[in-house]
Design a protein around this motif. Structure first.
Motif, short mmCIF file in Angstrom:
data_model
loop_
_atom_site.label_atom_id
_atom_site.label_comp_id
_atom_site.label_asym_id
_atom_site.label_seq_id
_atom_site.Cartn_x
_atom_site.Cartn_y
_atom_site.Cartn_z
N ASP A 154 0.86 -1.18 0.00
CA ASP A 154 0.00 0.00 0.00
C ASP A 154 0.90 1.23 0.00
O ASP A 154 1.63 1.47 0.95
N THR A 184 -0.47 4.32 -0.83
CA THR A 184 -1.39 5.45 -0.85
C THR A 184 -1.16 6.32 0.38
O THR A 184 -0.27 6.06 1.21
N HIS A 185 -2.01 7.35 0.54
CA HIS A 185 -1.85 8.25 1.68
C HIS A 185 -2.13 7.55 2.99
O HIS A 185 -1.75 8.05 4.06
N GLU A 186 -2.77 6.39 2.96
CA GLU A 186 -3.12 5.68 4.19
C GLU A 186 -2.07 4.64 4.59
O GLU A 186 -2.25 3.92 5.57
N ALA A 187 -0.98 4.56 3.86
CA ALA A 187 0.01 3.50 4.09
C ALA A 187 0.61 3.55 5.49
O ALA A 187 0.95 2.53 6.07
N ALA A 188 0.80 4.76 6.04
CA ALA A 188 1.44 4.89 7.35
C ALA A 188 0.53 4.51 8.50
O ALA A 188 0.96 4.45 9.65
N TYR A 221 9.31 2.46 6.47
CA TYR A 221 8.73 2.79 5.17
C TYR A 221 9.80 3.40 4.27
O TYR A 221 10.74 4.03 4.75
N MET A 230 8.00 7.43 -0.13
CA MET A 230 6.54 7.45 0.08
C MET A 230 6.13 8.81 0.64
O MET A 230 5.59 8.94 1.73
N SER A 240 2.43 9.55 1.62
CA SER A 240 2.06 8.96 2.90
C SER A 240 2.64 9.75 4.07
O SER A 240 1.97 9.98 5.08
N HIS A 252 0.70 13.08 4.39
CA HIS A 252 -0.65 12.85 4.90
C HIS A 252 -0.62 12.52 6.39
O HIS A 252 -1.47 13.00 7.16
N HIS A 253 0.37 11.73 6.80
CA HIS A 253 0.49 11.36 8.21
C HIS A 253 0.73 12.60 9.07
O HIS A 253 0.05 12.80 10.09
#
Length: 537
Positions: free
Chosen positions: A265, A267-271, A339, A343, A346, A349-350
């Motif tokens: 993953d 995407t922005h939600e990977a973290a 990670y 990224m 991600s 976004h985190h």
């Protein structure tokens, strides 16, 4: 039939690899003496040019060789060659070499027969100024002089490598004479024109492997880097940096340019950002970009793990410490999951989620330890292996400040152990809506960071009972190769507490270890009325 074709192709490929390897080593034992003659000539050229110049002429000479101020040039001019590390690439017979820098195209960057890099500060983290040269055969003495080169006894032409447009800028500065405007911008120009990184050097015969999803060319794999550290050049520094093993840096964890979306993953939600219900917690983000194997050495991993372990000792839970490291690493017994630094979506976004969610973060600690451009922006990872940083492979200072602007955490603590960290300090000083940010940097202005000095100080400190300002005061004595700096946008209030916000020193009754663990470290429960008011207004 299909199996036979695969076998035939494997045999052909093996033969091609063998031929290429034979060609690469065609110089045999003559390569080390050749590189030594280049290094000696380049060093003597700089020393003679700088020693004979005074005043503004000395400034011009230092800038022409890529050293952005006189103090640095004087230091290099007095440096014994045993302190200089040598990197070199020698073209195979009938071939030539191309060089690419991550932070700017090069002037006259066509193909050359040799590339030489002298690193006068081998213990410093990249970026920091280095002396870089091109070597060409078959150029007449007149032509060599015309392009500003130096004719060697061997008949080769030694040229100073420069970034694109920089020769024109230098000429414009000299023509400006007493013009008041040029001196005002001289330092900025010289810093921008300095070569701060090890370039990617590849054979001119090698074409890009493929096209990436953004339409750009994808360069040769990392193991095709032709510019290597040389520990066999007599008289020069023979200690090459300890690099991470080639296999661990060959591929990128969850590489978005490979077809691995079923497994990863990115995407922005990977973290997997998590804000606990009815709790406020300490969070941390650790970023160590690395860029490539040569600049993501073993020390960068040591630094990151040392800071990670310090946070754990001070109550930060593993799930609330997100590590973005180089090309990424899976978890094992000695380290957490890391990670990939590339990224970036991600990562941003985190940070934004932590900052935009009220009561999510109490202390938000951001640790930076990457190769950096001269404006302080961290390089991430050369995902497409073309040697040049695009917008997805660098985390600019502007983007960073935008991500923490108006952050709703109680305090944002930035610990920056990387070169040009003073540029981030300057940007924060000039920024708006950063009223709860405390920044600790390893240096001022354009100073380089030195291996793990600053990180080691922060990782060893007894944070549970020591105020942040005391950690800083101690760093002024312990970190001697650079000048640690502090910027506190809270008017000094936040530095009168510990890393996790506990009272300390003369500013309140210091907490016992048990009180610190229960009342300040990790996660703390919030009264339901306070939490619900933040959710429903």
């Amino acid at each position: 039939m299909f199996g036979r074709r695969v076998l035939d192709f494997s045999v052909i490929l093996a033969a091609l690899v063998a031929v290429a390897a034979a060609g690469r080593h065609s110089l045999g034992g003559r390569e080390a003496p050749l590189v030594q003659s280049w290094a000696e000539a380049a060093r003597k050229w700089f020393f003679a040019s700088f020693s004979a110049a005074e005043g503004k002429a000395a400034e011009d000479i230092s800038a022409a060789f890529g050293l952005f101020n006189l103090e640095m040039a004087r230091r290099v001019s007095r440096m014994p060659r045993a302190e200089m590390r040598v990197y070199a690439a020698v073209a195979d017979d009938g071939d030539a070499l191309n060089a690419t820098l991550p932070d700017g195209r090069m002037s006259r960057s066509g193909s050359h027969h040799g590339v030489l890099l002298l690193d006068p500060f081998p213990a410093a983290r990249f970026g920091h100024p280095v002396l870089m040269f091109f070597i060409d055969r078959g150029i007449s003495e007149k032509r060599c002089n015309t392009i500003g080169g130096k004719r060697l006894e061997s008949g080769e032409c030694l040229q100073v490598a420069r970034k694109n447009r920089c020769p024109n800028l230098m000429a414009a500065e000299r023509m400006g004479g007493q013009n008041n405007r040029m001196p005002r911008h001289r330092v900025h120009m010289h810093v921008r024109c300095a070569i701060n990184f090890i370039p990617l050097v590849r054979s001119a015969k090698e074409a890009p492997v493929r096209t990436n999803q953004r339409g750009g060319s994808v360069g040769t794999p990392e193991w095709e880097q032709r510019l290597t550290c040389r520990d066999d050049i007599p008289g020069f520094n023979n200690a090459c940096p300890a690099l991470r093993d080639a296999e661990s840096t060959r591929l990128v964890e969850c590489d978005p340019l490979r077809l691995n979306s079923q497994r990863c993953d990115f995407t922005h939600e990977a973290a997997k950002t998590k804000c606990n219900i009815f709790q406020t917690c300490d969070h941390a983000v650790l970023l160590s970009g690395g860029w490539n194997r040569q600049m993501s050495d073993s020390q960068s991993l040591i630094n990151t793990l040392a800071f990670y372990e310090m946070l754990k000792r001070n109550g930060f839970s593993e799930e609330n410490i997100k590590v973005f490291f180089a090309n990424g690493l899976p978890a094992d017994q000695s380290r957490p999951h890391m990670y990939s630094a590339v990224m970036k979506f991600s990562l941003r976004h985190h940070l934004r989620t932590l900052c935009e969610t009220k009561y999510c973060a109490d202390s938000l600690v951001i640790y930076l330890n990457s190769p950096t451009r001269s404006d302080g922006s961290p390089l991430l990872w050369d995902l497409d292996n073309n040697g040049e940083a695009d917008t997805n492979e660098v985390y600019t200072v502007r983007e960073m400040l935008r991500d923490i602007q108006g952050c709703l955490s109680r305090r944002v603590i930035m610990v920056i152990d990387q070169s040009y960290s003073g540029e981030i300090l300057k940007a924060i000083h000039n920024a708006n809506n950063l009223s709860n940010v405390i920044v600790f940097t390893s240096g001022t202005g354009h100073q380089p960071a030195w291996q793990g000095d600053f990180t080691a100080h922060w990782s060893r400190a007894m944070h549970r009972n020591t105020c942040l300002h005391q950690i800083y005061e101690d760093s002024l004595k312990e970190v001697t190769r650079s000048s640690p700096s502090l910027r506190d946008t809270t008017s000094g209030e936040a530095t009168r507490t510990t890393l996790t916000g506990a009272p300390c020193g003369a500013y309140g009754r210091p907490s016992s270890d048990e009180e610190a663990r229960q009342q300040y470290e990790g996660c703390q429960n919030l009264p339901s009325s306070i939490y619900l008011s933040s959710v429903y207004g």
